[in-house]
Design an enzyme around this catalytic site. Sequence first.
Site, short mmCIF file in Angstrom:
data_model
loop_
_atom_site.label_atom_id
_atom_site.label_comp_id
_atom_site.label_asym_id
_atom_site.label_seq_id
_atom_site.Cartn_x
_atom_site.Cartn_y
_atom_site.Cartn_z
N ASN A 95 -12.88 7.07 4.28
CA ASN A 95 -13.67 6.28 3.30
C ASN A 95 -14.98 6.96 2.94
OD1 ASN A 95 -11.85 4.54 4.87
ND2 ASN A 95 -12.62 2.93 3.54
N LYS B 258 -8.25 -0.53 12.22
CA LYS B 258 -9.36 0.36 12.58
C LYS B 258 -9.11 1.76 12.03
CE LYS B 258 -7.07 0.56 16.98
NZ LYS B 258 -6.99 0.18 18.33
N ARG B 259 -10.21 2.46 11.85
CA ARG B 259 -10.08 3.82 11.31
C ARG B 259 -11.32 4.62 11.66
NH1 ARG B 259 -9.16 3.71 5.28
NH2 ARG B 259 -7.05 3.04 5.69
N ARG C 56 0.82 -1.21 0.00
CA ARG C 56 0.00 0.00 0.00
C ARG C 56 0.85 1.26 0.00
NH1 ARG C 56 -5.46 -1.77 2.61
NH2 ARG C 56 -6.09 0.38 2.50
N TYR D 79 0.64 4.32 -2.40
CA TYR D 79 -0.45 5.26 -2.14
C TYR D 79 -0.20 6.03 -0.83
CZ TYR D 79 -5.32 6.85 -1.64
OH TYR D 79 -6.47 7.60 -1.51
N VAL E 252 -17.66 -0.93 0.11
CA VAL E 252 -19.07 -0.54 -0.05
C VAL E 252 -19.55 -0.90 -1.46
CG1 VAL E 252 -20.78 1.28 0.21
CG2 VAL E 252 -18.74 1.34 1.60
N SER E 253 -18.72 -0.56 -2.47
CA SER E 253 -19.14 -0.89 -3.85
C SER E 253 -19.22 -2.40 -4.04
CB SER E 253 -18.22 -0.23 -4.87
OG SER E 253 -16.90 -0.17 -4.40
N ARG F 254 -14.08 0.71 9.72
CA ARG F 254 -13.94 1.89 8.86
C ARG F 254 -15.10 2.83 9.20
NH1 ARG F 254 -9.91 -0.54 7.97
NH2 ARG F 254 -8.81 -0.87 5.99
N GLN G 130 -12.37 -5.68 11.44
CA GLN G 130 -11.68 -4.41 11.19
C GLN G 130 -12.73 -3.32 10.97
OE1 GLN G 130 -12.01 -6.95 9.11
NE2 GLN G 130 -11.46 -6.51 6.99
#
Length: 435
Positions: A287, A387-388, A255, A258, A301-302, A324, A322
Amino acid sequence: MGSELIFRGHEAQPMADSYSPKPLKPWFYVARPIRYILREQRLVFVLVGIAIATVGFTFFPTSRTSHGNGYVSIPNTFVEHDLAHYSQRPLYQQGVGLKTWNSGGKIPLGLKRKGLRIVVTGGAGFVGSHLVDRLIERGDSVIVVDNFFTGRKENVMHHFGNPRFELIRHDVVEPLLLEVDQIYHLACPASPVHYKFNPVKTIKTNVVGTLNMLGLAKRVGARFLLTSTSEVYGDPLQHPQVETYWGNVNPIGVRSCYDEGKRTAETLTMDYHRGAGVEVRIARIFNTYGPRMCIDDGRVVSNFVAQALRKQPLTVYGDGKQTRSFQYVSDLVEGLIRLMEGEHVGPFNLGNPGEFTMLELAKVVQESIDPDAKIEYRPNTEDDPHKRKPDITKAKEQLGWEPKVSLRKGLPLMVKDFRQRIFGDHKEGGATTTI
Ligand code: NAD
Ligand code: UDP
Ligand code: UDP
């Protein structure tokens, strides 16, 4: 009767030896307007006009900036170098006409704010296209710069033919010359599947692309907004994440193109601000979901929405515990515009603090689309943050912004758009963000 319609110009031809006056002296032509003004006290009117204009300019000085709400005022927290920098800007940047005319901080009722010229890089993508809609709606001229890697013409097609809209196929990794007031820099794939597809291109887009857009901002004196990401916090050890947290990022993982790319983009943005006096804004986006997301972009989600509509099992990665926090796109667009128009550089977290595990998200999708949808567990991807959740205190206090659309309200709007696109009913296409 008929003879009256015949041309008679020849009847008025001058006679060969008729009287012709002497040519007038040149001073006669100069003195004529003065004599005209003196006659019938017209001088009095001229003097009264000059007096009114003087009073007007004395009491209603020129403004320096404009706000998104359509008003024009000088921000009281503008730092000195900002003012100095601003005054060096070309006219299209400072604004002309009504935009620069300040009457005690606000444009008088009934007069409209003059539109800005704005570049949106990545404007054919998911977030960018909704932002473009808002900017066009409020009267600005928008230039979308996009290489269509993940963006689609369909997202902005409804603006084709509008003289205030332009679309340029261009890769931001290459230099670009334009004259604009503001730059919203969004160009960069956002879905992990897309940005991992060609990691070198992703980091080039973030570093070289951002450098080019900052170079453009510096050259023309435009204000520059970077759409950074919550990924700069990596797999965070602090929860919820505050802007002062420096993150926990793997610099050599899958990742990193990015995460580290966006971190470098933030660094460049601040260096152009401090070093070259460029006016900058930084948003750290959490997100986001909504209509016009790529259907198969691999984001959770998509994926869940498309899977539930297609009667496929919802793929939960790992144990699904996890977390979001999911923000509806119209809330994000509002935050971006407030940030651009406000006085604060940031960075600002822009996200919805409502936190969900992936299993909870799957449940909401089941409730909204198909209660019988199955769940299928898949191995999780590498370096997936556990987590976020954003701490949005700073955005609330300094931008007066907070999200308004809950997941349960926003999801059905996205479902409607996906249903139309998956099952081919294009009649109601061009989905908007309206709640
Ligand atoms: P998106 O993939 O739908 O849009 C990105 C757009 O940028 C696309 O139109 C793509 O074609 C264009 N693009 C990519 N590389 C380019 C290049 N080199 N030159 C020109 N155009 C290029 O993604 P999005 O969700 O709309 O995200 C927009 C921005 O917001 C991105 O910078 C992303 O990092 C940031 N962001 C989004 C989210 C989110 O949840 N959507 C979260 C955090 C940050
Ligand atoms: N740049 C651009 N458009 C402009 C001005 C600059 O694309 O209108 C690019 C330029 O090609 C350079 C980058 O932005 O690669 C940084 O420009 P800057 O002037 O800051 O740096 P320099 O050109 O001096 O390296
Ligand atoms: N995820 C999932 N199923 C999917 C796609 C993603 O469970 O079909 C998980 C993924 O492992 C991550 C979370 O959903 O923990 C969010 O992933 P996404 O790609 O949407 O965004 P990220 O926040 O990772 O950039």
